[in-house]
Write a protein that holds these residues in place. Structure first.
Motif, PDB file in Angstrom:
ATOM      1  N   ILE A 137       0.961  -1.352  -0.052  1.00  0.00           N
ATOM      2  CA  ILE A 137      -0.110   0.009   0.138  1.00  0.00           C
ATOM      3  C   ILE A 137       0.930   1.151   0.061  1.00  0.00           C
ATOM      4  CG2 ILE A 137      -1.942   1.090   1.161  1.00  0.00           C
ATOM      5  CD1 ILE A 137      -2.622  -1.444  -0.007  1.00  0.00           C
ATOM      6  N   CYS A 138       0.659   2.268  -0.882  1.00  0.00           N
ATOM      7  CA  CYS A 138       1.493   3.417  -0.897  1.00  0.00           C
ATOM      8  C   CYS A 138       1.296   4.179   0.171  1.00  0.00           C
ATOM      9  CB  CYS A 138       0.739   4.229  -2.263  1.00  0.00           C
ATOM     10  SG  CYS A 138       1.885   5.935  -2.479  1.00  0.00           S
ATOM     11  N   SER A 139       2.469   4.534   0.621  1.00  0.00           N
ATOM     12  CA  SER A 139       2.239   5.402   1.972  1.00  0.00           C
ATOM     13  C   SER A 139       2.024   6.782   1.762  1.00  0.00           C
ATOM     14  CB  SER A 139       3.914   5.454   2.566  1.00  0.00           C
ATOM     15  OG  SER A 139       4.728   5.980   1.650  1.00  0.00           O
ATOM     16  N   PHE A 140       1.759   7.269   0.521  1.00  0.00           N
ATOM     17  CA  PHE A 140       1.166   8.585   0.282  1.00  0.00           C
ATOM     18  C   PHE A 140      -0.231   8.630   0.109  1.00  0.00           C
ATOM     19  CE2 PHE A 140       5.461   9.341  -0.716  1.00  0.00           C
ATOM     20  CZ  PHE A 140       5.879  10.588  -0.283  1.00  0.00           C
ATOM     21  N   CYS A 141      -0.704   7.605  -0.697  1.00  0.00           N
ATOM     22  CA  CYS A 141      -2.056   7.412  -0.885  1.00  0.00           C
ATOM     23  C   CYS A 141      -2.839   6.759   0.290  1.00  0.00           C
ATOM     24  CB  CYS A 141      -2.497   6.693  -2.198  1.00  0.00           C
ATOM     25  SG  CYS A 141      -1.689   7.215  -3.517  1.00  0.00           S
ATOM     26  N   ASN A 142      -2.293   5.694   0.800  1.00  0.00           N
ATOM     27  CA  ASN A 142      -2.856   5.005   2.183  1.00  0.00           C
ATOM     28  C   ASN A 142      -3.897   4.168   1.866  1.00  0.00           C
ATOM     29  OD1 ASN A 142      -1.031   6.016   4.151  1.00  0.00           O
ATOM     30  ND2 ASN A 142      -2.259   7.925   4.087  1.00  0.00           N
TER      31      ASN A 142
ATOM     32  N   CYS B  84       0.535  -0.057  -4.795  1.00  0.00           N
ATOM     33  CA  CYS B  84       1.501   0.641  -5.471  1.00  0.00           C
ATOM     34  C   CYS B  84       1.765  -0.260  -6.757  1.00  0.00           C
ATOM     35  CB  CYS B  84       2.667   0.247  -4.719  1.00  0.00           C
ATOM     36  SG  CYS B  84       2.771   1.465  -3.356  1.00  0.00           S
ATOM     37  N   HIS B  85       2.503   0.410  -7.759  1.00  0.00           N
ATOM     38  CA  HIS B  85       2.774  -0.359  -9.185  1.00  0.00           C
ATOM     39  C   HIS B  85       4.124  -1.036  -8.838  1.00  0.00           C
ATOM     40  CE1 HIS B  85      -0.370   2.601 -11.275  1.00  0.00           C
ATOM     41  NE2 HIS B  85      -0.950   1.368 -10.697  1.00  0.00           N
ATOM     42  N   ARG B  86       4.195  -2.289  -9.574  1.00  0.00           N
ATOM     43  CA  ARG B  86       5.265  -3.121  -9.293  1.00  0.00           C
ATOM     44  C   ARG B  86       6.120  -2.795 -10.558  1.00  0.00           C
ATOM     45  NH1 ARG B  86       6.638  -8.823 -10.074  1.00  0.00           N
ATOM     46  NH2 ARG B  86       8.670  -9.478  -8.278  1.00  0.00           N
ATOM     47  N   LYS B  87       7.406  -2.602 -10.800  1.00  0.00           N
ATOM     48  CA  LYS B  87       8.125  -2.168 -11.798  1.00  0.00           C
ATOM     49  C   LYS B  87       9.380  -2.763 -11.900  1.00  0.00           C
ATOM     50  CE  LYS B  87       5.626   2.199 -12.808  1.00  0.00           C
ATOM     51  NZ  LYS B  87       5.721   3.633 -13.306  1.00  0.00           N
TER      52      LYS B  87
ATOM     53  N   ASP C 215       1.845   8.395  -9.548  1.00  0.00           N
ATOM     54  CA  ASP C 215       3.033   8.988  -9.804  1.00  0.00           C
ATOM     55  C   ASP C 215       3.705  10.020  -8.717  1.00  0.00           C
ATOM     56  OD1 ASP C 215       3.065   7.614 -12.167  1.00  0.00           O
ATOM     57  OD2 ASP C 215       2.067   8.989 -13.284  1.00  0.00           O
ATOM     58  N   LYS C 216       3.062  10.028  -7.459  1.00  0.00           N
ATOM     59  CA  LYS C 216       4.025  10.825  -6.503  1.00  0.00           C
ATOM     60  C   LYS C 216       5.260   9.989  -6.211  1.00  0.00           C
ATOM     61  CE  LYS C 216      -0.352  12.312  -4.379  1.00  0.00           C
ATOM     62  NZ  LYS C 216      -1.257  12.436  -3.343  1.00  0.00           N
ATOM     63  N   LYS C 217       6.057  10.922  -5.480  1.00  0.00           N
ATOM     64  CA  LYS C 217       7.508  10.509  -5.364  1.00  0.00           C
ATOM     65  C   LYS C 217       7.402   9.447  -4.169  1.00  0.00           C
ATOM     66  CE  LYS C 217       9.424  14.757  -6.778  1.00  0.00           C
ATOM     67  NZ  LYS C 217      10.193  16.157  -6.555  1.00  0.00           N
ATOM     68  N   PHE C 218       7.158   8.288  -4.622  1.00  0.00           N
ATOM     69  CA  PHE C 218       7.402   7.039  -3.515  1.00  0.00           C
ATOM     70  C   PHE C 218       7.840   5.927  -4.557  1.00  0.00           C
ATOM     71  CE2 PHE C 218       5.726   3.184  -2.064  1.00  0.00           C
ATOM     72  CZ  PHE C 218       6.115   3.035  -0.724  1.00  0.00           C
ATOM     73  N   ASN C 219       8.850   5.606  -3.998  1.00  0.00           N
ATOM     74  CA  ASN C 219       9.667   4.399  -4.575  1.00  0.00           C
ATOM     75  C   ASN C 219      10.166   3.487  -3.596  1.00  0.00           C
ATOM     76  OD1 ASN C 219       9.440   4.734  -7.733  1.00  0.00           O
ATOM     77  ND2 ASN C 219      10.432   6.826  -6.767  1.00  0.00           N
ATOM     78  N   LYS C 220       9.946   2.249  -3.532  1.00  0.00           N
ATOM     79  CA  LYS C 220      10.690   1.379  -2.382  1.00  0.00           C
ATOM     80  C   LYS C 220      11.131  -0.040  -3.315  1.00  0.00           C
ATOM     81  CE  LYS C 220       9.975  -0.002   2.166  1.00  0.00           C
ATOM     82  NZ  LYS C 220       9.345   0.074   3.220  1.00  0.00           N
TER      83      LYS C 220
END
Length: 235
Positions: free
Chosen positions: A21-26, A30-33, A51-56
């Protein structure tokens, strides 16, 4: 089948996908790339769906950060949407919804994460119980089969004994039949001899009667002659 939470007929696919789960959208998955940079070639990572600045990086995700998201149990449209509640009567709870938005053809499927987990736990327990009952039934059937097999073996042994006894009886019957035939022949011989003896006895009886009759007649004649020759003393 008709799922209890959407009242629509569809395929309830008990399939899950491990998501982040995106920590920005909550409340977005998340999209897996796949990274193709020179620094991190062929390395998987997750990014914000908006497309917010969240990458992990995938290999840096902690075990507790993963969430198992089910596929829609109403229309089978695919992976469910995720909605996390931060306020109201259910703070911190997560709900899974049909990925098609309401008013756009959604089947209305929705289920709480904890309720789905509880349902899966109950089904797993029921499955375990059914498996245990099946194993017990199989053991009972195997025991019954062993008893029947032993019974069949003992029955076969008894049949062999009976067949042997029948064979002995058949031999005795043949011997008795031969003896009976022999006795029958002896009876016929004896009956013939008895008939001959009876005829001879009858002829002897007739000869004896004839001789007695002749003797009696001779005696009567002799007595008559004797009476004619005797002179009375008083003459």
């Amino acid at each position: 089948m008709i799922h209890q939470n959407c009242n629509r007929e569809g395929v309830w696919e008990k399939r899950y996908e491990r998501c982040l789960i995106c920590s920005f959208c909550n409340s977005r998955i998340c999209h897996r790339k796949l990274s193709r940079t020179a620094e991190n070639p062929n390395r998987w990572f997750y990014t914000c769906p908006h497309d917010k600045k969240f990458n992990k990086w995938e290999d840096e995700v902690k075990p507790h950060e993963w969430i198992l998201v089910p596929y829609c149990g109403g229309c089978g449209a695919g992976l469910c949407r995720v909605k996390r509640f931060f306020s109201g009567s259910s703070p911190g709870r997560i709900m899974f919804l049909c990925r098609i938005k309401e008013g756009e053809g959604s089947c209305g499927y929705r289920v709480w994460q904890d309720e789905l987990q509880a349902m899966e736990a109950r089904e797993a327990e029921e499955k375990k119980k059914r498996e245990a009952e099946a194993v017990e039934a199989m053991i009972n059937n195997q025991n019954q089969f062993n008893v029947l097999r032993e019974h069949i073996a003992s029955t076969k042994d008894r049949l062999f004994q009976i067949e042997a006894e029948v064979s002995c009886c058949e031999v005795e019957m043949r011997l008795l039949k031969l003896q009976l035939e022999k006795l029958s022949k002896n009876k016929e011989v004896l009956e013939g001899k008895h008939l001959i003896a009876s005829n001879e006895l009858e002829q002897s009886q007739k000869l004896l009667e004839e001789k007695e009759a002749e003797q009696n007649a001779a005696f009567d004649r002799a007595r008559a002659l004797l009476e004619d020759r005797i002179v009375p003393a008083y003459v």
